[in-house]
Motif scaffolding. Structure first.
Motif, PDB file in Angstrom:
ATOM      1  N   UNK A  34      32.670  40.550  44.975  1.00  0.00           N
ATOM      2  CA  UNK A  34      32.759  41.074  46.342  1.00  0.00           C
ATOM      3  C   UNK A  34      32.118  42.452  46.464  1.00  0.00           C
ATOM      4  N   UNK A  35      31.976  42.907  47.672  1.00  0.00           N
ATOM      5  CA  UNK A  35      31.458  44.248  47.921  1.00  0.00           C
ATOM      6  C   UNK A  35      32.497  45.297  47.533  1.00  0.00           C
ATOM      7  N   UNK A  36      32.010  46.498  47.262  1.00  0.00           N
ATOM      8  CA  UNK A  36      32.869  47.667  47.058  1.00  0.00           C
ATOM      9  C   UNK A  36      32.379  48.742  48.016  1.00  0.00           C
ATOM     10  N   UNK A  37      32.897  48.765  49.250  1.00  0.00           N
ATOM     11  CA  UNK A  37      32.401  49.716  50.249  1.00  0.00           C
ATOM     12  C   UNK A  37      32.503  51.168  49.799  1.00  0.00           C
ATOM     13  N   UNK A  38      33.570  51.509  49.057  1.00  0.00           N
ATOM     14  CA  UNK A  38      33.762  52.895  48.633  1.00  0.00           C
ATOM     15  C   UNK A  38      32.634  53.362  47.726  1.00  0.00           C
ATOM     16  N   UNK A  39      32.151  52.474  46.888  1.00  0.00           N
ATOM     17  CA  UNK A  39      31.075  52.829  45.958  1.00  0.00           C
ATOM     18  C   UNK A  39      29.704  52.424  46.486  1.00  0.00           C
ATOM     19  N   UNK A  40      29.683  51.769  47.644  1.00  0.00           N
ATOM     20  CA  UNK A  40      28.404  51.309  48.192  1.00  0.00           C
ATOM     21  C   UNK A  40      27.805  50.163  47.403  1.00  0.00           C
ATOM     22  N   UNK A  41      28.663  49.401  46.704  1.00  0.00           N
ATOM     23  CA  UNK A  41      28.176  48.284  45.884  1.00  0.00           C
ATOM     24  C   UNK A  41      28.180  47.005  46.711  1.00  0.00           C
ATOM     25  N   UNK A  42      27.054  46.304  46.798  1.00  0.00           N
ATOM     26  CA  UNK A  42      26.975  45.088  47.597  1.00  0.00           C
ATOM     27  C   UNK A  42      27.552  43.878  46.861  1.00  0.00           C
ATOM     28  N   UNK A  43      27.834  42.838  47.599  1.00  0.00           N
ATOM     29  CA  UNK A  43      28.264  41.582  46.990  1.00  0.00           C
ATOM     30  C   UNK A  43      27.074  40.922  46.301  1.00  0.00           C
ATOM     31  N   UNK A  44      27.368  40.156  45.255  1.00  0.00           N
ATOM     32  CA  UNK A  44      26.324  39.362  44.619  1.00  0.00           C
ATOM     33  C   UNK A  44      26.956  38.162  43.925  1.00  0.00           C
ATOM     34  N   UNK A  45      26.145  37.185  43.617  1.00  0.00           N
ATOM     35  CA  UNK A  45      26.654  35.960  43.008  1.00  0.00           C
ATOM     36  C   UNK A  45      25.602  35.371  42.089  1.00  0.00           C
ATOM     37  N   UNK A  46      26.060  34.582  41.116  1.00  0.00           N
ATOM     38  CA  UNK A  46      25.176  33.797  40.263  1.00  0.00           C
ATOM     39  C   UNK A  46      25.652  32.353  40.301  1.00  0.00           C
ATOM     40  N   UNK A  47      24.705  31.435  40.450  1.00  0.00           N
ATOM     41  CA  UNK A  47      25.068  30.021  40.593  1.00  0.00           C
ATOM     42  C   UNK A  47      24.106  29.159  39.791  1.00  0.00           C
ATOM     43  N   UNK A  69      44.869  46.026  35.495  1.00  0.00           N
ATOM     44  CA  UNK A  69      44.892  47.396  36.022  1.00  0.00           C
ATOM     45  C   UNK A  69      43.838  48.291  35.376  1.00  0.00           C
ATOM     46  N   UNK A  70      43.235  47.825  34.320  1.00  0.00           N
ATOM     47  CA  UNK A  70      42.130  48.581  33.731  1.00  0.00           C
ATOM     48  C   UNK A  70      40.997  48.745  34.744  1.00  0.00           C
ATOM     49  N   UNK A  71      40.935  47.811  35.699  1.00  0.00           N
ATOM     50  CA  UNK A  71      39.835  47.823  36.665  1.00  0.00           C
ATOM     51  C   UNK A  71      40.316  48.144  38.081  1.00  0.00           C
ATOM     52  N   UNK A  72      41.407  48.904  38.166  1.00  0.00           N
ATOM     53  CA  UNK A  72      41.910  49.285  39.485  1.00  0.00           C
ATOM     54  C   UNK A  72      40.875  50.045  40.304  1.00  0.00           C
ATOM     55  N   UNK A  73      39.994  50.758  39.639  1.00  0.00           N
ATOM     56  CA  UNK A  73      38.958  51.515  40.342  1.00  0.00           C
ATOM     57  C   UNK A  73      37.656  50.724  40.454  1.00  0.00           C
ATOM     58  N   UNK A  74      37.702  49.461  40.027  1.00  0.00           N
ATOM     59  CA  UNK A  74      36.503  48.618  40.106  1.00  0.00           C
ATOM     60  C   UNK A  74      36.861  47.306  40.808  1.00  0.00           C
ATOM     61  N   UNK A  75      36.998  47.347  42.135  1.00  0.00           N
ATOM     62  CA  UNK A  75      37.370  46.123  42.861  1.00  0.00           C
ATOM     63  C   UNK A  75      36.344  45.010  42.722  1.00  0.00           C
ATOM     64  N   UNK A  76      35.130  45.353  42.369  1.00  0.00           N
ATOM     65  CA  UNK A  76      34.132  44.302  42.164  1.00  0.00           C
ATOM     66  C   UNK A  76      34.488  43.445  40.948  1.00  0.00           C
ATOM     67  N   UNK A  77      35.106  44.073  39.935  1.00  0.00           N
ATOM     68  CA  UNK A  77      35.536  43.315  38.758  1.00  0.00           C
ATOM     69  C   UNK A  77      36.832  42.573  39.063  1.00  0.00           C
ATOM     70  N   UNK A  78      37.817  43.266  39.660  1.00  0.00           N
ATOM     71  CA  UNK A  78      39.092  42.614  39.954  1.00  0.00           C
ATOM     72  C   UNK A  78      38.926  41.421  40.893  1.00  0.00           C
ATOM     73  N   UNK A  79      37.973  41.498  41.790  1.00  0.00           N
ATOM     74  CA  UNK A  79      37.792  40.436  42.772  1.00  0.00           C
ATOM     75  C   UNK A  79      36.812  39.353  42.351  1.00  0.00           C
ATOM     76  N   UNK A  80      36.296  39.431  41.137  1.00  0.00           N
ATOM     77  CA  UNK A  80      35.298  38.457  40.690  1.00  0.00           C
ATOM     78  C   UNK A  80      35.915  37.070  40.572  1.00  0.00           C
ATOM     79  N   UNK A  81      35.238  36.080  41.156  1.00  0.00           N
ATOM     80  CA  UNK A  81      35.713  34.702  41.165  1.00  0.00           C
ATOM     81  C   UNK A  81      34.781  33.820  40.351  1.00  0.00           C
ATOM     82  N   UNK A  82      35.377  32.941  39.547  1.00  0.00           N
ATOM     83  CA  UNK A  82      34.643  31.942  38.765  1.00  0.00           C
ATOM     84  C   UNK A  82      34.943  30.569  39.353  1.00  0.00           C
ATOM     85  N   UNK A  83      33.905  29.761  39.504  1.00  0.00           N
ATOM     86  CA  UNK A  83      34.059  28.466  40.142  1.00  0.00           C
ATOM     87  C   UNK A  83      33.259  27.421  39.357  1.00  0.00           C
TER      88      UNK A  83
END
Length: 217
Positions: free
Chosen positions: A196-209, A163-177
């Motif tokens: 994932x994207x954060x439409x409210x903040x205008x933050x796009x999705x990104x990934x590192x592989x 819940x520390x990142x309730x306002x940061x869905x990009x962090x809460x939704x981060x997936x490690x594979x």
């Protein structure tokens, strides 16, 4: 490398060994499996690094198996990215697992510290805990050497319930594979993170592989 080593379960706590709980399947697969047992001679494992998103770039990572000790453990050094993206990680000795797992995770938590402004130790602890009871493991297959080979996948979202990142869905939704196969030298076929994207903040999705691409003398 001290920070990276904190991500390994064997470095995680001060409890005496007899009080330590059994390792989870994900911990065993990533931190307590002798990934380098299929390396018989000093050589270099090459990996491709790709970041997708608004600041997309590609680069290389080299894992140098510099020495093989009589007991089968290895002395391993790294070339982790280049130019402005280069990060230094000191060599490690007496390793049987593939230390690229820890290097990749340490690179990730340092990036998150810079991006979010939260201490790297916090992210390390959350990821380490997630490997215990949140990671999902499944059987899969990958294309390697022109054929399909069996592999294992470990997936987790360490911050999904934070819940520390309730306002940061990009962090809460981060997936490690993580994809592992004993047919691949060093057994690490692919490591990735996806935000994932954060439409409210205008933050796009990104990934590192990071993907295994080959071995050389």
């Amino acid at each position: 490398m001290a920070g990276a080593l904190l991500l390994a379960p064997s470095q995680a706590g001060a409890a005496p060994p007899e009080a330590a709980p059994p390792l989870s399947p994900a911990q065993t697969a990533l931190f307590e499996t002798p990934h380098l047992s299929n390396i018989a001679h000093p050589e270099t494992l090459d990996y491709r690094f790709e970041q997708t998103g608004p600041a997309a770039y590609s680069d290389q990572i080299a894992l140098h198996i510099d020495q093989i000790h009589p007991n089968g453990t290895k002395y391993v050094s790294f070339e982790f990215l280049s130019g402005a993206h280069h990060a230094f990680f000191p060599a490690v000795d007496d390793f049987s697992g593939n230390p690229l797992v820890m290097v990749f995770l340490e690179h990730d938590v340092q990036e998150m510290k810079d991006q979010v402004g939260v201490a790297a130790a916090y992210f390390r602890n959350r990821i380490r805990t997630a490997f215990i009871d949140q990671a999902q493991m499944s059987d899969t297959s990958i294309q390697f050497g022109g054929r399909s080979v069996s592999a294992r996948r470990v997936t987790l979202k360490p911050f999904a319930e934070d819940h520390r990142f309730d306002q940061l869905p990009t962090v809460q939704g981060k997936t490690y594979d993580f994809i592992l196969s004993d047919q691949v030298p060093g057994q690490l076929a692919e490591l990735s993170t996806e935000v994932p994207t954060d439409p409210a903040a205008g933050a796009p999705a990104w990934a590192e592989r990071v993907t295994f691409v080959g071995e050389k003398p």
